[in-house]
Design a protein around this motif. Structure first.
Motif, PDB file in Angstrom:
ATOM      1  N   SER A  90       0.852  -1.193   0.000  1.00  0.00           N
ATOM      2  CA  SER A  90       0.000   0.000   0.000  1.00  0.00           C
ATOM      3  C   SER A  90       0.887   1.241   0.000  1.00  0.00           C
ATOM      4  CB  SER A  90      -0.934   0.009   1.210  1.00  0.00           C
ATOM      5  OG  SER A  90      -0.192  -0.143   2.408  1.00  0.00           O
ATOM      6  N   ILE A  91       0.270   2.382  -0.388  1.00  0.00           N
ATOM      7  CA  ILE A  91       1.028   3.626  -0.548  1.00  0.00           C
ATOM      8  C   ILE A  91       0.083   4.802  -0.374  1.00  0.00           C
ATOM      9  CG2 ILE A  91       0.658   3.785  -3.037  1.00  0.00           C
ATOM     10  CD1 ILE A  91       3.482   4.806  -3.359  1.00  0.00           C
ATOM     11  N   CYS A  92       0.650   5.962  -0.003  1.00  0.00           N
ATOM     12  CA  CYS A  92      -0.144   7.180   0.087  1.00  0.00           C
ATOM     13  C   CYS A  92      -0.346   7.782  -1.309  1.00  0.00           C
ATOM     14  CB  CYS A  92       0.557   8.200   0.984  1.00  0.00           C
ATOM     15  SG  CYS A  92       0.671   7.694   2.723  1.00  0.00           S
ATOM     16  N   PRO A  93      -1.405   8.530  -1.523  1.00  0.00           N
ATOM     17  CA  PRO A  93      -1.668   9.110  -2.853  1.00  0.00           C
ATOM     18  C   PRO A  93      -0.540  10.040  -3.303  1.00  0.00           C
ATOM     19  CG  PRO A  93      -3.599   9.302  -1.435  1.00  0.00           C
ATOM     20  CD  PRO A  93      -2.472   8.859  -0.561  1.00  0.00           C
ATOM     21  N   SER A  94      -0.289  10.014  -4.626  1.00  0.00           N
ATOM     22  CA  SER A  94       0.693  10.891  -5.281  1.00  0.00           C
ATOM     23  C   SER A  94       2.107  10.695  -4.749  1.00  0.00           C
ATOM     24  CB  SER A  94       0.278  12.363  -5.133  1.00  0.00           C
ATOM     25  OG  SER A  94      -0.988  12.584  -5.729  1.00  0.00           O
ATOM     26  N   SER A  95       2.400   9.513  -4.230  1.00  0.00           N
ATOM     27  CA  SER A  95       3.740   9.216  -3.739  1.00  0.00           C
ATOM     28  C   SER A  95       4.515   8.406  -4.774  1.00  0.00           C
ATOM     29  CB  SER A  95       3.677   8.438  -2.415  1.00  0.00           C
ATOM     30  OG  SER A  95       3.031   9.194  -1.415  1.00  0.00           O
ATOM     31  N   ASP A 106       4.207   9.208  -8.783  1.00  0.00           N
ATOM     32  CA  ASP A 106       2.923   9.917  -8.782  1.00  0.00           C
ATOM     33  C   ASP A 106       1.744   8.942  -8.888  1.00  0.00           C
ATOM     34  OD1 ASP A 106       1.342  12.154  -8.576  1.00  0.00           O
ATOM     35  OD2 ASP A 106       1.310  12.529 -10.729  1.00  0.00           O
ATOM     36  N   ILE A 107       1.692   7.983  -7.978  1.00  0.00           N
ATOM     37  CA  ILE A 107       0.618   6.989  -7.967  1.00  0.00           C
ATOM     38  C   ILE A 107      -0.642   7.616  -7.378  1.00  0.00           C
ATOM     39  CG2 ILE A 107      -0.103   4.736  -7.137  1.00  0.00           C
ATOM     40  CD1 ILE A 107       2.114   4.655  -9.168  1.00  0.00           C
ATOM     41  N   LEU A 131      -1.103  -3.160  -5.718  1.00  0.00           N
ATOM     42  CA  LEU A 131      -0.862  -1.955  -4.924  1.00  0.00           C
ATOM     43  C   LEU A 131      -2.183  -1.281  -4.548  1.00  0.00           C
ATOM     44  CD1 LEU A 131       1.456  -0.250  -3.795  1.00  0.00           C
ATOM     45  CD2 LEU A 131       1.379   1.094  -5.902  1.00  0.00           C
ATOM     46  N   TYR A 132      -2.330  -1.004  -3.257  1.00  0.00           N
ATOM     47  CA  TYR A 132      -3.515  -0.298  -2.757  1.00  0.00           C
ATOM     48  C   TYR A 132      -3.119   1.124  -2.391  1.00  0.00           C
ATOM     49  CZ  TYR A 132      -7.295   1.104   0.381  1.00  0.00           C
ATOM     50  OH  TYR A 132      -8.322   1.785   0.983  1.00  0.00           O
ATOM     51  N   VAL A 133      -3.891   2.091  -2.856  1.00  0.00           N
ATOM     52  CA  VAL A 133      -3.638   3.503  -2.565  1.00  0.00           C
ATOM     53  C   VAL A 133      -4.651   3.977  -1.533  1.00  0.00           C
ATOM     54  CG1 VAL A 133      -3.533   5.830  -3.504  1.00  0.00           C
ATOM     55  CG2 VAL A 133      -2.656   3.914  -4.848  1.00  0.00           C
ATOM     56  N   TYR A 134      -4.116   4.446  -0.411  1.00  0.00           N
ATOM     57  CA  TYR A 134      -5.007   4.949   0.634  1.00  0.00           C
ATOM     58  C   TYR A 134      -5.790   6.157   0.131  1.00  0.00           C
ATOM     59  CZ  TYR A 134      -2.310   2.088   3.909  1.00  0.00           C
ATOM     60  OH  TYR A 134      -1.713   1.046   4.551  1.00  0.00           O
ATOM     61  N   PRO A 135      -7.012   6.349   0.615  1.00  0.00           N
ATOM     62  CA  PRO A 135      -7.804   7.505   0.159  1.00  0.00           C
ATOM     63  C   PRO A 135      -7.213   8.825   0.650  1.00  0.00           C
ATOM     64  CG  PRO A 135      -8.914   6.371   1.959  1.00  0.00           C
ATOM     65  CD  PRO A 135      -7.753   5.503   1.565  1.00  0.00           C
ATOM     66  N   LYS A 172      -1.990   6.141   8.824  1.00  0.00           N
ATOM     67  CA  LYS A 172      -1.247   5.426   7.780  1.00  0.00           C
ATOM     68  C   LYS A 172      -0.054   6.233   7.273  1.00  0.00           C
ATOM     69  CE  LYS A 172      -4.204   1.999   7.640  1.00  0.00           C
ATOM     70  NZ  LYS A 172      -3.846   0.632   8.079  1.00  0.00           N
ATOM     71  N   GLY A 173       0.146   7.439   7.851  1.00  0.00           N
ATOM     72  CA  GLY A 173       1.271   8.262   7.420  1.00  0.00           C
ATOM     73  C   GLY A 173       0.988   9.125   6.210  1.00  0.00           C
TER      74      GLY A 173
END
Length: 233
Positions: A90-95, A106-107, A131-135, A172-173
């Protein structure tokens, strides 16, 4: 084996008749091959034609030699596995995501990503990343105040028009953004100058003074259509 055979007979005239046979034995060829291949590949060697090989095994091919004898080819084929690996992350948006050989920038949305590699034996090795992108948490707000007033935004006292932001971090950071679009409405000040005769009343510009005996400054506080104070003097 090659053989020489002789036979002695008697001719019709009573004499010996010798009959000889020179027999040559042509060999039968039995050849064995050992080879390897990657799973899912095709094998076209030594006369064999094997498509999309999934597992190892032994194969036999019978041919004829130039002398018309059997020629048997045996193939012992070992199949090397193709690695298939699935990774969940998982990842934070636009990271930017730089792990496990992936380099993704830029996911903004989750999905499946594949990375084709080669094993040490030259076979395909496919790594699949799920890959899951957190909202994204975004809390917009619009407010308006009168000139001279203040408003509390996330612990800050604001009194000028503009866009204001406050960024926090989720568990989630990832960023959590609060925004305020602030409009400061002006306070109109209407000023009039006029003259009147001594002792007369004054009833113009919204003012009423029954008897005027000296120069006078009069102020009146009204409310504008925007709800703010409007001073008339």
């Amino acid at each position: 084996a090659d053989t020489l055979v002789s036979d002695t007979l008697q001719s019709t005239g009573g004499c010996d008749s010798i009959r000889s046979l020179y027999l040559t034995v042509n060999p039968v060829y039995d050849t064995t091959f050992y080879d390897t291949i990657c799973q899912g590949d095709s094998y076209y060697q030594h006369g064999f034609s094997l498509a999309n090989v999934q597992s190892g095994g032994s194969y036999t091919l019978t041919l004829l030699s130039q002398t018309g004898c059997d020629s048997i080819l045996s193939l012992h084929l070992a199949v090397l596995p193709t690695d298939q690996q699935i990774i969940y992350d998982s990842i934070c948006p636009s990271s930017r995501y730089v792990k496990y050989g992936f380099d993704l920038t830029d996911i903004t949305a989750g999905g499946s990503f594949q990375l084709p590699l080669k094993t040490v034996r030259g076979c395909d090795s496919i790594v699949t990343l799920e890959l899951y992108v957190y909202p994204t948490y975004f809390y917009p707000r619009s407010e308006s105040i009168c000139q001279g007033d203040t408003i509390n935004f996330r612990g800050r006292r604001l009194y000028e028009s503009g866009m204001y932001y406050d960024t926090l971090t989720t568990v989630k950071g990832c960023d959590s953004i609060y925004s305020l679009d602030l409009t400061v409405r002006p306070m109109p000040h209407l000023s009039f100058s006029d003259v009147v005769c001594y002792g007369n009343e004054y009833s113009r510009n919204g003012f009423y003074l029954p008897v005027v005996r000296a120069d006078t400054l009069v102020s009146d506080t009204l409310q504008s259509t925007g709800g703010c104070d409007s001073i008339r003097s």
